[in-house]
Design a protein around this motif. Structure first.
Motif, PDB file in Angstrom:
ATOM      1  N   GLY A  21      23.763  23.460  85.970  1.00  0.00           N
ATOM      2  CA  GLY A  21      23.526  22.795  84.684  1.00  0.00           C
ATOM      3  C   GLY A  21      23.687  23.746  83.515  1.00  0.00           C
ATOM      4  N   SER A  22      23.187  24.973  83.667  1.00  0.00           N
ATOM      5  CA  SER A  22      23.301  25.961  82.588  1.00  0.00           C
ATOM      6  C   SER A  22      24.756  26.344  82.341  1.00  0.00           C
ATOM      7  CB  SER A  22      22.480  27.205  82.933  1.00  0.00           C
ATOM      8  OG  SER A  22      21.111  26.879  83.081  1.00  0.00           O
ATOM      9  N   ALA A  23      25.523  26.493  83.432  1.00  0.00           N
ATOM     10  CA  ALA A  23      26.935  26.850  83.285  1.00  0.00           C
ATOM     11  C   ALA A  23      27.717  25.741  82.593  1.00  0.00           C
ATOM     12  CB  ALA A  23      27.537  27.140  84.664  1.00  0.00           C
ATOM     13  N   LEU A  24      27.432  24.497  82.983  1.00  0.00           N
ATOM     14  CA  LEU A  24      28.135  23.378  82.351  1.00  0.00           C
ATOM     15  C   LEU A  24      27.737  23.246  80.885  1.00  0.00           C
ATOM     16  CD1 LEU A  24      29.979  20.946  82.452  1.00  0.00           C
ATOM     17  CD2 LEU A  24      28.085  19.586  83.358  1.00  0.00           C
ATOM     18  N   LEU A  25      26.466  23.470  80.595  1.00  0.00           N
ATOM     19  CA  LEU A  25      26.014  23.399  79.201  1.00  0.00           C
ATOM     20  C   LEU A  25      26.718  24.451  78.350  1.00  0.00           C
ATOM     21  CD1 LEU A  25      24.037  22.013  77.248  1.00  0.00           C
ATOM     22  CD2 LEU A  25      22.374  23.801  77.814  1.00  0.00           C
ATOM     23  N   ALA A  26      26.851  25.645  78.887  1.00  0.00           N
ATOM     24  CA  ALA A  26      27.568  26.701  78.160  1.00  0.00           C
ATOM     25  C   ALA A  26      29.012  26.299  77.906  1.00  0.00           C
ATOM     26  CB  ALA A  26      27.505  28.006  78.947  1.00  0.00           C
ATOM     27  N   LEU A  27      29.636  25.670  78.899  1.00  0.00           N
ATOM     28  CA  LEU A  27      31.024  25.220  78.740  1.00  0.00           C
ATOM     29  C   LEU A  27      31.130  24.143  77.660  1.00  0.00           C
ATOM     30  CD1 LEU A  27      33.959  25.269  79.743  1.00  0.00           C
ATOM     31  CD2 LEU A  27      33.330  23.546  81.430  1.00  0.00           C
ATOM     32  N   LEU A  28      30.186  23.213  77.641  1.00  0.00           N
ATOM     33  CA  LEU A  28      30.216  22.127  76.665  1.00  0.00           C
ATOM     34  C   LEU A  28      29.978  22.632  75.254  1.00  0.00           C
ATOM     35  CD1 LEU A  28      28.161  19.405  78.605  1.00  0.00           C
ATOM     36  CD2 LEU A  28      30.609  19.331  78.100  1.00  0.00           C
ATOM     37  N   TRP A  29      29.039  23.558  75.098  1.00  0.00           N
ATOM     38  CA  TRP A  29      28.635  23.993  73.766  1.00  0.00           C
ATOM     39  C   TRP A  29      29.432  25.183  73.237  1.00  0.00           C
ATOM     40  CZ3 TRP A  29      22.515  23.689  73.829  1.00  0.00           C
ATOM     41  CH2 TRP A  29      22.135  22.347  73.782  1.00  0.00           C
ATOM     42  N   LEU A  30      29.931  26.015  74.141  1.00  0.00           N
ATOM     43  CA  LEU A  30      30.632  27.226  73.709  1.00  0.00           C
ATOM     44  C   LEU A  30      32.143  27.131  73.900  1.00  0.00           C
ATOM     45  CD1 LEU A  30      28.173  29.923  75.133  1.00  0.00           C
ATOM     46  CD2 LEU A  30      28.201  28.875  72.849  1.00  0.00           C
ATOM     47  N   GLY A  31      32.600  26.054  74.544  1.00  0.00           N
ATOM     48  CA  GLY A  31      34.027  25.852  74.750  1.00  0.00           C
ATOM     49  C   GLY A  31      34.682  25.182  73.545  1.00  0.00           C
ATOM     50  N   PRO A  32      35.811  24.543  73.751  1.00  0.00           N
ATOM     51  CA  PRO A  32      36.559  23.951  72.641  1.00  0.00           C
ATOM     52  C   PRO A  32      36.001  22.618  72.128  1.00  0.00           C
ATOM     53  CG  PRO A  32      37.698  23.554  74.708  1.00  0.00           C
ATOM     54  CD  PRO A  32      36.536  24.449  75.038  1.00  0.00           C
ATOM     55  N   LEU A  33      35.083  21.993  72.871  1.00  0.00           N
ATOM     56  CA  LEU A  33      34.638  20.647  72.489  1.00  0.00           C
ATOM     57  C   LEU A  33      33.988  20.560  71.106  1.00  0.00           C
ATOM     58  CD1 LEU A  33      33.309  18.905  75.733  1.00  0.00           C
ATOM     59  CD2 LEU A  33      35.131  18.118  74.209  1.00  0.00           C
ATOM     60  N   PRO A  34      33.091  21.488  70.721  1.00  0.00           N
ATOM     61  CA  PRO A  34      32.492  21.358  69.384  1.00  0.00           C
ATOM     62  C   PRO A  34      33.524  21.311  68.261  1.00  0.00           C
ATOM     63  CG  PRO A  34      31.215  22.890  70.703  1.00  0.00           C
ATOM     64  CD  PRO A  34      32.447  22.564  71.495  1.00  0.00           C
ATOM     65  N   GLN A  35      34.569  22.132  68.374  1.00  0.00           N
ATOM     66  CA  GLN A  35      35.608  22.112  67.351  1.00  0.00           C
ATOM     67  C   GLN A  35      36.420  20.826  67.433  1.00  0.00           C
ATOM     68  OE1 GLN A  35      35.960  24.214  64.833  1.00  0.00           O
ATOM     69  NE2 GLN A  35      37.673  22.978  64.061  1.00  0.00           N
ATOM     70  N   MET A  36      36.736  20.392  68.655  1.00  0.00           N
ATOM     71  CA  MET A  36      37.478  19.148  68.832  1.00  0.00           C
ATOM     72  C   MET A  36      36.682  17.955  68.313  1.00  0.00           C
ATOM     73  SD  MET A  36      38.910  19.822  72.698  1.00  0.00           S
ATOM     74  CE  MET A  36      39.545  18.145  72.845  1.00  0.00           C
ATOM     75  N   ALA A  37      35.361  18.018  68.445  1.00  0.00           N
ATOM     76  CA  ALA A  37      34.510  16.903  68.038  1.00  0.00           C
ATOM     77  C   ALA A  37      34.526  16.683  66.532  1.00  0.00           C
ATOM     78  CB  ALA A  37      33.079  17.144  68.514  1.00  0.00           C
ATOM     79  N   ARG A  38      34.880  17.702  65.767  1.00  0.00           N
ATOM     80  CA  ARG A  38      34.987  17.518  64.313  1.00  0.00           C
ATOM     81  C   ARG A  38      36.076  16.516  63.971  1.00  0.00           C
ATOM     82  NH1 ARG A  38      32.784  21.326  60.851  1.00  0.00           N
ATOM     83  NH2 ARG A  38      34.508  20.964  59.391  1.00  0.00           N
ATOM     84  N   ALA A  39      37.126  16.465  64.793  1.00  0.00           N
ATOM     85  CA  ALA A  39      38.260  15.601  64.499  1.00  0.00           C
ATOM     86  C   ALA A  39      38.349  14.399  65.416  1.00  0.00           C
ATOM     87  CB  ALA A  39      39.567  16.401  64.607  1.00  0.00           C
ATOM     88  N   SER A  40      37.434  14.279  66.370  1.00  0.00           N
ATOM     89  CA  SER A  40      37.548  13.211  67.360  1.00  0.00           C
ATOM     90  C   SER A  40      36.182  12.681  67.760  1.00  0.00           C
ATOM     91  CB  SER A  40      38.294  13.715  68.602  1.00  0.00           C
ATOM     92  OG  SER A  40      38.226  12.761  69.653  1.00  0.00           O
ATOM     93  N   PHE A  41      35.950  11.405  67.518  1.00  0.00           N
ATOM     94  CA  PHE A  41      34.718  10.757  67.946  1.00  0.00           C
ATOM     95  C   PHE A  41      34.592  10.780  69.457  1.00  0.00           C
ATOM     96  CE2 PHE A  41      32.303   7.069  69.358  1.00  0.00           C
ATOM     97  CZ  PHE A  41      31.152   7.155  68.583  1.00  0.00           C
ATOM     98  N   SER A  42      35.698  10.539  70.169  1.00  0.00           N
ATOM     99  CA  SER A  42      35.646  10.499  71.626  1.00  0.00           C
ATOM    100  C   SER A  42      35.348  11.880  72.217  1.00  0.00           C
ATOM    101  CB  SER A  42      36.954   9.942  72.203  1.00  0.00           C
ATOM    102  OG  SER A  42      38.074  10.624  71.692  1.00  0.00           O
TER     103      SER A  42
END
Length: 215
Positions: A21-42
Motif C-alpha cells: 500500500g505504501s509503495a502504491l501510494l508513493a507511485l500515485l502521489w509522487l509519479g506523473p498523476l498529480p501533474q496529469m490531473a491538472r489537465a484531466s478529470f479522469s
C-alpha cells in the motif's frame, strides 16, 4: 545470524499489505498523476480511486495484521460513522469550487488527497474490525460511490470549470473527460467496496455455518 534473519522475515511477511500500500501510494502521489490531473478529470479520478479503493484496503489489512488487538477493540459503530465521514469527504471535495481548487492549487490537492486517504483507511480498518457493522459500512459506501459516479457519467454538461482548468491540448472534451472519470468511480469505487462488503459477509457466514450445523 541465519536463524535471526529467518525469524525477522517471518515476522515481517504478514505485513506485506503495508509495504504494498505504501509503495502504491508513493507511485500515485509522487509519479506523473498529480501533474496529469491538472489537465484531466479522469486522471484525477484514477488517483482518487487508487487511494480509496486500492491503497486504503491494503493499508487497513496491514494495520489489522500489525495491531489485531487494537483493531478488535474498535467500537462496532465506528464502521458506520466512518462511512458517513467518507461520504462527506468525497461529496464535499467533488463540489465544483473545491474540486477545481484541488486541480490547480497544490495545497488544496494535498488536503483533498489526505482526507481521501484518512477516510478510506478509517472505513476499511473499522470494517475489518467490526465485521457485521463493517459490511453495512462498506455497502453504504459502495452505494454513494455508484451514485456520484452515475451523476458524473450521466450529466449532460460539464460540472466543473474544465475549460479554464484543463490544458488546451487535452485529448478529451471536458464533458467526455468528466464522463470517463464518472465511469471510473462507478466501476472501480463501487465494485471495490461492494466486493469488500460481500467478502466480509461471506467470511462471517462461513464462521457461523458450523455452529448452525452443530445445532
Amino acid at each position: 545470524m541465519t536463524d535471526i534473519t529467518h525469524s525477522d522475515a517471518g515476522r515481517l511477511a504478514p505485513l506485506w499489505p503495508l509495504a504494498a500500500g505504501s509503495a502504491l501510494l508513493a507511485l500515485l502521489w509522487l509519479g506523473p498523476l498529480p501533474q496529469m490531473a491538472r489537465a484531466s478529470f479522469s486522471a484525477h479520478m484514477v488517483m482518487h480511486m487508487g487511494v480509496v479503493a486500492v491503497v486504503a484496503p491494503l493499508l487497513a489489512a496491514g494495520i489489522v495484521r500489525a495491531a489485531p488487538a487494537f483493531v478488535a477493540a474498535l467500537p462496532p459503530g465506528l464502521a458506520i460513522v466512518a462511512s458517513v465521514v467518507e461520504f462527506a469527504a468525497i461529496w464535499t471535495w467533488h463540489a465544483p469550487a473545491l474540486h477545481d481548487a484541488a486541480r490547480v492549487e497544490p495545497l488544496f490537492l494535498v488536503l483533498e488527497q489526505g482526507s481521501f486517504l484518512a477516510a478510506g483507511v478509517l472505513v476499511w480498518t473499522s470494517a475489518l474490525g467490526a465485521r457485521a457493522a463493517g459490511v453495512c459500512g462498506l455497502l453504504l459506501t459502495s452505494m454513494h460511490m455508484v451514485l456520484l459516479g452515475a451523476l458524473l457519467l450521466l450529466s449532460p454538461r460539464p460540472l466543473y470549470a474544465c475549460a479554464d482548468v484543463c490544458s488546451s491540448t487535452a485529448a478529451l472534451t471536458p464533458l467526455a473527460d468528466q464522463q470517463l472519470g464518472g465511469a471510473l468511480m462507478l466501476i472501480i469505487g463501487g465494485s471495490a467496496y461492494l466486493v469488500g462488503g460481500l467478502a466480509l459477509l461471506s467470511s462471517i457466514l462461513r464462521e457461523r455455518a458450523p455452529i448452525g450445523e452443530a445445532g
